[in-house]
Design a protein around this motif. Structure first.
Motif, PDB file in Angstrom:
ATOM      1  N   GLN A 167      -6.136   5.213 -16.845  1.00  0.00           N
ATOM      2  CA  GLN A 167      -5.555   4.006 -16.252  1.00  0.00           C
ATOM      3  C   GLN A 167      -5.097   4.228 -14.813  1.00  0.00           C
ATOM      4  OE1 GLN A 167      -2.955   3.373 -20.092  1.00  0.00           O
ATOM      5  NE2 GLN A 167      -2.855   1.492 -18.862  1.00  0.00           N
ATOM      6  N   VAL A 168      -5.435   5.392 -14.229  1.00  0.00           N
ATOM      7  CA  VAL A 168      -4.964   5.772 -12.902  1.00  0.00           C
ATOM      8  C   VAL A 168      -6.146   5.905 -11.948  1.00  0.00           C
ATOM      9  CG1 VAL A 168      -3.702   7.492 -11.548  1.00  0.00           C
ATOM     10  CG2 VAL A 168      -3.031   7.034 -13.926  1.00  0.00           C
ATOM     11  N   GLY A 215      -3.904   6.124   0.245  1.00  0.00           N
ATOM     12  CA  GLY A 215      -2.643   5.463   0.555  1.00  0.00           C
ATOM     13  C   GLY A 215      -2.440   4.195  -0.251  1.00  0.00           C
ATOM     14  N   GLY A 216      -1.235   3.652  -0.151  1.00  0.00           N
ATOM     15  CA  GLY A 216      -0.906   2.445  -0.892  1.00  0.00           C
ATOM     16  C   GLY A 216      -1.688   1.228  -0.425  1.00  0.00           C
ATOM     17  N   LYS A 217      -2.060   1.191   0.865  1.00  0.00           N
ATOM     18  CA  LYS A 217      -2.789   0.033   1.371  1.00  0.00           C
ATOM     19  C   LYS A 217      -4.135  -0.126   0.668  1.00  0.00           C
ATOM     20  CE  LYS A 217      -0.734  -0.435   5.959  1.00  0.00           C
ATOM     21  NZ  LYS A 217      -0.966  -0.578   7.403  1.00  0.00           N
ATOM     22  N   GLN A 218      -4.858   0.977   0.479  1.00  0.00           N
ATOM     23  CA  GLN A 218      -6.138   0.869  -0.217  1.00  0.00           C
ATOM     24  C   GLN A 218      -5.923   0.452  -1.667  1.00  0.00           C
ATOM     25  OE1 GLN A 218      -8.637   4.408  -0.617  1.00  0.00           O
ATOM     26  NE2 GLN A 218     -10.465   3.124  -0.472  1.00  0.00           N
ATOM     27  N   ALA A 219      -4.865   0.945  -2.283  1.00  0.00           N
ATOM     28  CA  ALA A 219      -4.566   0.555  -3.658  1.00  0.00           C
ATOM     29  C   ALA A 219      -4.333  -0.952  -3.747  1.00  0.00           C
ATOM     30  CB  ALA A 219      -3.343   1.318  -4.170  1.00  0.00           C
ATOM     31  N   ILE A 220      -3.582  -1.502  -2.797  1.00  0.00           N
ATOM     32  CA  ILE A 220      -3.288  -2.939  -2.806  1.00  0.00           C
ATOM     33  C   ILE A 220      -4.566  -3.750  -2.616  1.00  0.00           C
ATOM     34  CG2 ILE A 220      -2.149  -4.773  -1.489  1.00  0.00           C
ATOM     35  CD1 ILE A 220       0.078  -2.605  -0.946  1.00  0.00           C
ATOM     36  N   VAL A 259       0.177  -1.646 -11.185  1.00  0.00           N
ATOM     37  CA  VAL A 259       1.268  -0.975 -10.478  1.00  0.00           C
ATOM     38  C   VAL A 259       0.695  -0.182  -9.304  1.00  0.00           C
ATOM     39  CG1 VAL A 259       3.177   0.675 -10.639  1.00  0.00           C
ATOM     40  CG2 VAL A 259       2.591  -0.775 -12.610  1.00  0.00           C
ATOM     41  N   VAL A 260       1.267  -0.382  -8.122  1.00  0.00           N
ATOM     42  CA  VAL A 260       0.899   0.376  -6.930  1.00  0.00           C
ATOM     43  C   VAL A 260       2.018   1.346  -6.597  1.00  0.00           C
ATOM     44  CG1 VAL A 260       0.480   0.213  -4.442  1.00  0.00           C
ATOM     45  CG2 VAL A 260      -0.551  -1.455  -5.994  1.00  0.00           C
ATOM     46  N   ASN A 261       1.632   2.560  -6.212  1.00  0.00           N
ATOM     47  CA  ASN A 261       2.637   3.551  -5.831  1.00  0.00           C
ATOM     48  C   ASN A 261       1.971   4.546  -4.882  1.00  0.00           C
ATOM     49  OD1 ASN A 261       5.029   5.128  -5.803  1.00  0.00           O
ATOM     50  ND2 ASN A 261       5.443   4.646  -7.952  1.00  0.00           N
ATOM     51  N   GLY A 262       2.749   5.539  -4.433  1.00  0.00           N
ATOM     52  CA  GLY A 262       2.207   6.541  -3.531  1.00  0.00           C
ATOM     53  C   GLY A 262       3.254   7.569  -3.177  1.00  0.00           C
ATOM     54  N   TRP A 292      -0.393  11.797   4.952  1.00  0.00           N
ATOM     55  CA  TRP A 292      -1.302  12.457   4.011  1.00  0.00           C
ATOM     56  C   TRP A 292      -2.240  11.474   3.323  1.00  0.00           C
ATOM     57  CZ3 TRP A 292      -1.138  17.843   3.160  1.00  0.00           C
ATOM     58  CH2 TRP A 292      -0.076  18.507   3.778  1.00  0.00           C
ATOM     59  N   ARG A 293      -1.853  10.203   3.267  1.00  0.00           N
ATOM     60  CA  ARG A 293      -2.688   9.113   2.756  1.00  0.00           C
ATOM     61  C   ARG A 293      -3.095   9.300   1.296  1.00  0.00           C
ATOM     62  NH1 ARG A 293      -0.536   6.202   4.425  1.00  0.00           N
ATOM     63  NH2 ARG A 293      -2.026   4.532   4.106  1.00  0.00           N
ATOM     64  N   VAL A 294      -2.115   9.339   0.419  1.00  0.00           N
ATOM     65  CA  VAL A 294      -2.389   9.378  -1.020  1.00  0.00           C
ATOM     66  C   VAL A 294      -1.532   8.323  -1.716  1.00  0.00           C
ATOM     67  CG1 VAL A 294      -2.443  10.741  -3.139  1.00  0.00           C
ATOM     68  CG2 VAL A 294      -2.917  11.848  -0.943  1.00  0.00           C
ATOM     69  N   GLY A 295      -2.201   7.380  -2.334  1.00  0.00           N
ATOM     70  CA  GLY A 295      -1.542   6.389  -3.173  1.00  0.00           C
ATOM     71  C   GLY A 295      -2.236   6.338  -4.511  1.00  0.00           C
ATOM     72  N   TRP A 296      -1.817   5.410  -5.362  1.00  0.00           N
ATOM     73  CA  TRP A 296      -2.505   5.257  -6.635  1.00  0.00           C
ATOM     74  C   TRP A 296      -2.270   3.874  -7.216  1.00  0.00           C
ATOM     75  CZ3 TRP A 296       1.428   8.865  -5.954  1.00  0.00           C
ATOM     76  CH2 TRP A 296       2.633   8.633  -6.622  1.00  0.00           C
ATOM     77  N   LEU A 297      -3.146   3.555  -8.133  1.00  0.00           N
ATOM     78  CA  LEU A 297      -3.152   2.282  -8.824  1.00  0.00           C
ATOM     79  C   LEU A 297      -3.114   2.576 -10.309  1.00  0.00           C
ATOM     80  CD1 LEU A 297      -3.510  -0.694  -7.903  1.00  0.00           C
ATOM     81  CD2 LEU A 297      -5.973  -0.379  -8.174  1.00  0.00           C
ATOM     82  N   ILE A 298      -2.240   1.866 -11.048  1.00  0.00           N
ATOM     83  CA  ILE A 298      -2.156   2.011 -12.498  1.00  0.00           C
ATOM     84  C   ILE A 298      -2.345   0.626 -13.107  1.00  0.00           C
ATOM     85  CG2 ILE A 298      -0.623   2.534 -14.444  1.00  0.00           C
ATOM     86  CD1 ILE A 298       0.707   4.640 -12.678  1.00  0.00           C
ATOM     87  N   GLY A 299      -3.202   0.530 -14.098  1.00  0.00           N
ATOM     88  CA  GLY A 299      -3.423  -0.767 -14.716  1.00  0.00           C
ATOM     89  C   GLY A 299      -4.318  -0.679 -15.932  1.00  0.00           C
TER      90      GLY A 299
END
Length: 409
Positions: free
Chosen positions: A103-104, A109-114, A242-245, A255-262
C-alpha cells in the motif's frame, strides 16, 4: 488573436502546462537568495525549509549507499522493498495505522505524491474540496490532473479550521475528493481529534475520497496532537490516501523522498504512472530515508523544541505591530497573520492596497521576504516561516516592527 496563436500548431506551450503558475513560495525564496547573493542583507521568511542540517546518521547511511553496487542500478519504481516495509512500520509506530508495504509508493518528494494521487483519482471535471488557506501546489496538482479545485475559506476567527457545514455547502454531485491537511501549511492550524472524526465521518457518509497530507505530523506544540484521519475514522480507510515525507521532520527537503499510502489499486495505478514519469527515486536518497524513518525521534524532538521556541517569539512580536492579528499556530512552522488593517496605509510614500504589493514594500524597504496571502488563496494575509535561526527571526521581525510602525492611516 491571430489564427496562428489560437491553433495547436501556433501554440508554443500547451494550454494545460501554460495555465500552471510558478510556485510562489519558491519564487520568493529564490528572489531573497538572489538579493543576498548580490550583497543585500535580506532575511527570508519565505521557504518552508528547516535551517538544521540533516542528522549525521542519515548522511552516513547515504554515504554507505553510494558505495553499494546494487544502488548503482535501477530498482523497483515503487520504492526499495526494505524502505516500503520500514514506512509501513513507521506509520504504525507514529500514527497507529496498520498498512501493508504493497500500500506504499515511494515518490520524489511530497509534491510528486500529491500529483500522482490526484492523477490516479480524478477524471476531467471531478471536483476537489480544498480548504483555504491552502499550500500553493494543491490546486495546481488538481488542475493538472484534470480536476476542479473548490475553495472553502476559513479565517483567523476559527483558527483557520473549516467546519462540516462549510464543506457540505461546497459539495456537489461532481465532488469526488476532500483535501484534508492537519497540521496545515500555511497556517499551522491543527484539527482536534473530535474535529477530524467529524469531518471524516461526513466524507464517509457521502462516499467521498480523502487525500490527507500528514507531512508535519511530528511538528505540533502545546496541547495539540496530530490525528491520522484513517485511524480516527477506520471506515474511511479504503477511500483515503495519505501523503507524507521525510523533508520537514528530518530536515531533508533537498533529498526529495516522499510517499503515498492508500488502497492497493490506487497505489498500483500511481506506481504505473511513476514507472513512466521518473522510475525509481534516487537509491541514495531512499537509503537515507530508510535510516531516517527506522531511527528514533531524538533529533526530531530537538528540532521541534527549537521550532516551538521560535513559534512563541514570532507570534508575540508580530502581535506587537499595530494592524497585525496573528493567531498562535499549533503545528508546522508557519505564522499566518492577518494584515488587512495595514492595507491602504501609507508606508514610506506608498499605499499598498493588496498583500502582494505589501510584500513588495517589505522586501524593498525592510529587506524582509514574506509570502503574500494571494499565493494561498486568501488575500489580506502573509505567511512567515519560522524555520530559520533565532537571531535572524528576531532581526527580521524587528525590521517589520520598525517599518510598519511608520504606517499612517
Amino acid at each position: 488573436m491571430s489564427a496562428a496563436s489560437s491553433s495547436p500548431v501556433g501554440r508554443r506551450v500547451s494550454a494545460r502546462i501554460g495555465a500552471i503558475s510558478e510556485s510562489a513560495t519558491l519564487a520568493v525564496d529564490a528572489k531573497a537568495k538572489a538579493l543576498k547573493a548580490a550583497g543585500r542583507p535580506v532575511i527570508g521568511f519565505g521557504a518552508g525549509e528547516p535551517d538544521f542540517p540533516t542528522p549525521e546518521y542519515i548522511v552516513d547511511a547515504a554515504v554507505e549507499a553510494c558505495r553499494t553496487p546494487r544502488f548503482h542500478r535501477y530498482t523497483p519504481p515503487g520504492g526499495l522493498p526494505e524502505l516500503k516495509e520500514a514506512l509501513a512500520a513507521k506509520t504504525l509506530r507514529d500514527s497507529g495505522y496498520r498498512v501493508d508495504p504493497a500500500q506504499v509508493l515511494v515518490t520524489n518528494g511530497g509534491k510528486q505524491a500529491i500529483y500522482e494521487a490526484f492523477a490516479a483519482l480524478l477524471d476531467p471535471g471531478d471536483e476537489v474540496i480544498v480548504p483555504a488557506p491552502y499550500w500553493t501546489t494543491y490546486p495546481e496538482s488538481i488542475r493538472l490532473a484534470g480536476g476542479v479545485p473548490v475553495d472553502v475559506v476559513a479565517d483567523e476567527t476559527t483558527g483557520y479550521r473549516v467546519s462540516v457545514e462549510q464543506l457540505e455547502a461546497a459539495r456537489t454531485e461532481r465532488t469526488k475528493v476532500l483535501l484534508f491537511v492537519s497540521p496545515s501549511n500555511p497556517t499551522g492550524a491543527v484539527y482536534s481529534r473530535e474535529q477530524t472524526e467529524e469531518i471524516g465521518r461526513w466524507a464517509a457518509e457521502h462516499g467521498l475520497w480523502v487525500l490527507t497530507d500528514e507531512i508535519y505530523e511530528h511538528l505540533v506544540y502545546g496541547g495539540a496532537s496530530a490525528t491520522s484521519l484513517p485511524v480516527a475514522v477506520p471506515e474511511l480507510a479504503d477511500r483515503c490516501v495519505v501523503v507524507n515525507g521525510v523533508a520537514k521532520t528530518y530536515a531533508m527537503t533537498g533529498w526529495r523522498v516522499g510517499w503515498l499510502i492508500g488502497p492497493k489499486d490506487v497505489i498500483k495505478a500511481a506506481t504505473n504512472l511513476q514507472s513512466h514519469a521518473t522510475s525509481n527515486v534516487s537509491n541514495v536518497a531512499q537509503a537515507a530515508a530508510l535510516a531516517a524513518v527506522s531511527g528514533d525521534l531524538t533529533a526530531v524532538e530537538r528540532m521541534r523544541e527549537a521550532f516551538d521556541r521560535r513559534r512563541r517569539t514570532i507570534v508575540r512580536m508580530l502581535n506587537e505591530i499595530d494592524g497585525v492579528d496573528c493567531p498562535e499556530p499549533e503545528g508546522a512552522f508557519y505564522a499566518y497573520p492577518s494584515v488587512k488593517a495595514l492595507l491602504g496605509r501609507e508606508i514610506r510614500g506608498r499605499r499598498p492596497e493588496t498583500t502582494l504589493e505589501l510584500a513588495g514594500v517589505l522586501l524593498e524597504e525592510a529587506e524582509v521576504a514574506v509570502v503574500p496571502g494571494e499565493a494561498f488563496g486568501t488575500p489580506g494575509y502573509l505567511r512567515l516561516s519560522y524555520a530559520l535561526g533565532d537571531d535572524d527571526l528576531v532581526e527580521g521581525v524587528s525590521r517589520l516592527q520598525k517599518l510598519l510602525g511608520e504606517a499612517a492611516g
